[in-house]
Scaffold this motif. Structure first.
Motif, PDB file in Angstrom:
ATOM      1  N   ASN A  29       2.203 -10.439  -0.630  1.00  0.00           N
ATOM      2  CA  ASN A  29       1.725  -9.553  -1.686  1.00  0.00           C
ATOM      3  C   ASN A  29       2.103 -10.111  -3.049  1.00  0.00           C
ATOM      4  N   GLY A  31       1.619  -8.486  -5.999  1.00  0.00           N
ATOM      5  CA  GLY A  31       1.934  -7.458  -6.978  1.00  0.00           C
ATOM      6  C   GLY A  31       0.779  -7.110  -7.891  1.00  0.00           C
ATOM      7  N   LEU A  33      -2.246  -5.574  -6.915  1.00  0.00           N
ATOM      8  CA  LEU A  33      -2.871  -4.305  -6.548  1.00  0.00           C
ATOM      9  C   LEU A  33      -2.027  -3.129  -7.035  1.00  0.00           C
ATOM     10  N   SER A  34      -2.703  -2.042  -7.386  1.00  0.00           N
ATOM     11  CA  SER A  34      -1.975  -0.854  -7.837  1.00  0.00           C
ATOM     12  C   SER A  34      -1.185  -0.236  -6.710  1.00  0.00           C
ATOM     13  N   THR A  35      -1.628  -0.423  -5.469  1.00  0.00           N
ATOM     14  CA  THR A  35      -0.860  -0.017  -4.299  1.00  0.00           C
ATOM     15  C   THR A  35      -1.305  -0.850  -3.108  1.00  0.00           C
ATOM     16  N   TYR A  36      -0.379  -1.116  -2.216  1.00  0.00           N
ATOM     17  CA  TYR A  36      -0.673  -1.846  -0.987  1.00  0.00           C
ATOM     18  C   TYR A  36      -0.667  -0.911   0.223  1.00  0.00           C
ATOM     19  N   ASP A  37      -0.516   0.369  -0.021  1.00  0.00           N
ATOM     20  CA  ASP A  37      -0.473   1.346   1.060  1.00  0.00           C
ATOM     21  C   ASP A  37      -1.788   1.350   1.830  1.00  0.00           C
ATOM     22  N   GLU A 160      -6.457 -11.209  -4.309  1.00  0.00           N
ATOM     23  CA  GLU A 160      -6.357  -9.769  -4.109  1.00  0.00           C
ATOM     24  C   GLU A 160      -7.389  -9.095  -5.003  1.00  0.00           C
ATOM     25  N   GLU A 162      -9.320  -4.997  -5.974  1.00  0.00           N
ATOM     26  CA  GLU A 162      -9.368  -3.557  -5.737  1.00  0.00           C
ATOM     27  C   GLU A 162     -10.523  -2.920  -6.495  1.00  0.00           C
ATOM     28  N   THR A 169      -8.151   5.853  -9.672  1.00  0.00           N
ATOM     29  CA  THR A 169      -7.626   5.850  -8.309  1.00  0.00           C
ATOM     30  C   THR A 169      -8.197   4.678  -7.531  1.00  0.00           C
ATOM     31  N   GLN A 170      -7.367   4.029  -6.743  1.00  0.00           N
ATOM     32  CA  GLN A 170      -7.818   2.909  -5.920  1.00  0.00           C
ATOM     33  C   GLN A 170      -8.690   3.435  -4.784  1.00  0.00           C
ATOM     34  N   ALA A 173      -9.248  -1.747  -1.387  1.00  0.00           N
ATOM     35  CA  ALA A 173      -8.364  -2.857  -1.738  1.00  0.00           C
ATOM     36  C   ALA A 173      -8.483  -3.959  -0.700  1.00  0.00           C
TER      37      ALA A 173
END
Length: 261
Positions: A29, A31, A33-37, A160, A162, A169-170, A173
């Motif tokens: 990762n 860093g 992306l706003s989130t990797y969830d 990466e 998104e 909001t993402q 991704a």
């Protein structure tokens, strides 16, 4: 062809065959992306690593889209010349534009009522020019589309991306990577970023697949073409050059450096 040349080529083929089935490892990762969830590994892929997620409800509500110019993640291109980095970023811009334009209505500028696509190149590993030259010579004596590359001469591209809604909001991704194989159909190149440039097209395809909601089919290219500033979508000169020389030559493929404008 002399006996010594034949022996060298046989050794090259044998060594490459042993290593040819290597799988592309996922990139760490970056860093960006706003989130990797929620990223899930796409199974059944050997030559490419794909981790993605998509909220189909959010993605289905997106029609108008602004695509940000590709960025370079910190430390992503160590030892790669700035001019070559600009070529890779420009080709990523072009291929992502081509593919997203078949799924969304692309806008030339940001708009308050439009979603945003963001992308960063997170790794460029250069192509070994000497090894690529040897591969082109070897290919002249090996029939069929499968080529060989000396170990250590193969390049790599990782990125990466998104899809972000109007509200920030993402919605989707992607974390993606592709390495060239020593045995396969990856064309050798005398460019230090020949592999990365070729893989930009594969990346563009995956960005569109990961971002487009289920059921949204590819559509005809809009008129006027929102990606026209990148040049013609078809590059017959590049195909002819590959056929004649066995090499990927960026200049014949319509590759342009990102200008930063």
């Amino acid at each position: 062809m002399s006996p010594s040349t034949s022996a060298s080529l046989l050794v090259l083929v044998a060594g490459a065959t042993v290593l040819g089935a290597c799988q592309t490892a996922p990139a760490a990762n970056a860093g960006f992306l706003s989130t990797y969830d929620g990223l899930e590994t796409k199974e059944g892929t050997l030559r490419v690593s794909v981790r993605d997620r998509r909220d189909d409800g959010m993605a289905a509500a997106i029609e108008r889209l602004f695509v940000e110019p590709a960025q370079l993640a910190q430390g992503a291109a160590e030892g790669v010349a700035p001019g070559d980095v600009a070529l890779v970023l420009g080709e990523v811009d072009r291929q992502v534009c081509y593919e997203l334009s078949r799924r969304f209505t692309l806008l030339p500028e940001r708009a308050a009522d439009a979603a945003t696509a963001r992308i960063a190149v997170t790794r460029i590993e250069p192509t070994g020019a000497v090894g690529s030259g040897l591969s082109a010579v070897a290919s002249a004596f090996i029939p069929g589309p499968i080529g060989i590359r000396p170990p250590g001469s193969t390049g790599m591209l990782a990125a990466e991306a998104e899809l972000v809604t109007v509200e920030g909001t993402q919605a989707a991704a992607l974390a993606w990577a592709r390495s060239a194989n020593v045995v396969g159909m990856d064309s050798p190149s005398l460019s230090r970023v020949g592999d990365a440039l070729q893989f930009a097209e594969v990346l563009g395809d995956q960005v569109a697949e990961s971002f487009a909601p289920d059921g949204r089919e590819a559509r005809p290219v809009a008129e006027p073409d929102p990606c026209a500033h990148f040049g013609p979508r078809e590059q017959p000169g590049g195909f002819i050059t590959r056929f004649v020389t066995g090499l990927y030559v960026p200049e014949t493929q319509g590759v342009k450096a990102q200008t930063g404008e």
